[in-house]
Design a protein around this motif. Sequence first.
Motif, mmCIF file in Angstrom:
data_model
loop_
_atom_site.group_PDB
_atom_site.id
_atom_site.type_symbol
_atom_site.label_atom_id
_atom_site.label_comp_id
_atom_site.label_asym_id
_atom_site.label_seq_id
_atom_site.Cartn_x
_atom_site.Cartn_y
_atom_site.Cartn_z
ATOM 1 N N GLY A 38 -9.027 -1.159 1.376
ATOM 2 C CA GLY A 38 -9.211 -0.511 0.081
ATOM 3 C C GLY A 38 -8.242 0.638 -0.089
ATOM 4 N N CYS A 39 -7.994 0.991 -1.332
ATOM 5 C CA CYS A 39 -7.085 2.095 -1.649
ATOM 6 C C CYS A 39 -7.748 3.419 -1.298
ATOM 7 N N LYS A 40 -7.072 4.234 -0.500
ATOM 8 C CA LYS A 40 -7.643 5.515 -0.103
ATOM 9 C C LYS A 40 -7.586 6.542 -1.229
ATOM 10 N N TYR A 41 -6.875 6.244 -2.300
ATOM 11 C CA TYR A 41 -6.745 7.185 -3.414
ATOM 12 C C TYR A 41 -7.766 6.932 -4.516
ATOM 13 N N CYS A 42 -7.996 5.635 -4.868
ATOM 14 C CA CYS A 42 -8.896 5.349 -5.987
ATOM 15 C C CYS A 42 -10.067 4.443 -5.619
ATOM 16 N N GLY A 43 -10.077 3.901 -4.397
ATOM 17 C CA GLY A 43 -11.190 3.058 -3.964
ATOM 18 C C GLY A 43 -11.079 1.595 -4.361
ATOM 19 N N ASN A 44 -9.997 1.187 -5.014
ATOM 20 C CA ASN A 44 -9.789 -0.197 -5.415
ATOM 21 C C ASN A 44 -9.795 -1.117 -4.189
ATOM 22 N N PHE A 45 -10.456 -2.270 -4.305
ATOM 23 C CA PHE A 45 -10.473 -3.246 -3.222
ATOM 24 C C PHE A 45 -9.857 -4.583 -3.637
ATOM 25 N N ASP A 46 -9.344 -4.696 -4.851
ATOM 26 C CA ASP A 46 -8.966 -5.999 -5.382
ATOM 27 C C ASP A 46 -7.480 -6.238 -5.604
ATOM 28 N N GLN A 47 -6.774 -5.262 -6.126
ATOM 29 C CA GLN A 47 -5.436 -5.522 -6.639
ATOM 30 C C GLN A 47 -4.374 -4.751 -5.858
ATOM 31 N N PHE A 48 -3.640 -5.490 -5.013
ATOM 32 C CA PHE A 48 -2.580 -4.890 -4.209
ATOM 33 C C PHE A 48 -1.369 -5.807 -4.184
ATOM 34 N N GLU A 49 -0.220 -5.219 -3.922
ATOM 35 C CA GLU A 49 0.975 -6.001 -3.627
ATOM 36 C C GLU A 49 1.700 -5.307 -2.483
ATOM 37 N N GLU A 50 2.400 -6.102 -1.674
ATOM 38 C CA GLU A 50 3.139 -5.514 -0.563
ATOM 39 C C GLU A 50 4.229 -4.592 -1.090
ATOM 40 N N ALA A 51 4.462 -3.517 -0.354
ATOM 41 C CA ALA A 51 5.497 -2.555 -0.726
ATOM 42 C C ALA A 51 6.344 -2.259 0.504
ATOM 43 N N GLN A 52 7.618 -2.557 0.414
ATOM 44 C CA GLN A 52 8.553 -2.265 1.497
ATOM 45 C C GLN A 52 8.953 -0.800 1.392
ATOM 46 N N LEU A 53 8.661 -0.030 2.430
ATOM 47 C CA LEU A 53 9.007 1.382 2.437
ATOM 48 C C LEU A 53 10.413 1.566 2.997
ATOM 49 N N SER A 54 11.117 2.565 2.510
ATOM 50 C CA SER A 54 12.520 2.784 2.893
ATOM 51 C C SER A 54 12.685 3.342 4.300
#
Length: 142
Positions: A38-54
């Motif tokens: 889950g998102c630690k900022y808003c609590g969302n558990f459903d909608q994510f996409e992978e993000a490549q960090l620099s």
Amino acid sequence: MGAHISIPMYQRAVKQRYRLVGLKCLKCGKINFPPKAGCKYCGNFDQFEEAQLSGKGKVYSYTIIAGAGAPPEFSEEAAYRRFYPVVLVELDEGPRIVAQLVDVEKDQVEIGMPVELVIRRIYTEEDVIRYGYKFRPQKINS
């Protein structure tokens, strides 16, 4: 030995550990690293996409670990180096990561210092060399 990480558990984290892949929350837009359910900022558990960090960021805070204060899995390095800096890096994309700072003397560490990710040996457990991310001062291209 300190915190044990089994070989299967270690292998499951290879993607985030070696490629620095996080999850971007599609509800609030923030990047979670390491990825969680889950998102630690808003609590969302459903909608994510992978993000490549620099792998680039700045030192947000730091401390110097002396040999006697090192966790057991780092005792070999602590004995060799006698100290090592541990930094809280704020990545350009937002997440903050705790890691060792390498290729620098302890009196050269500064808050705001630009740093970049490197993959290095961390320790050996169960006869398997464990690699992971560390940071070094960012090389400035001329």
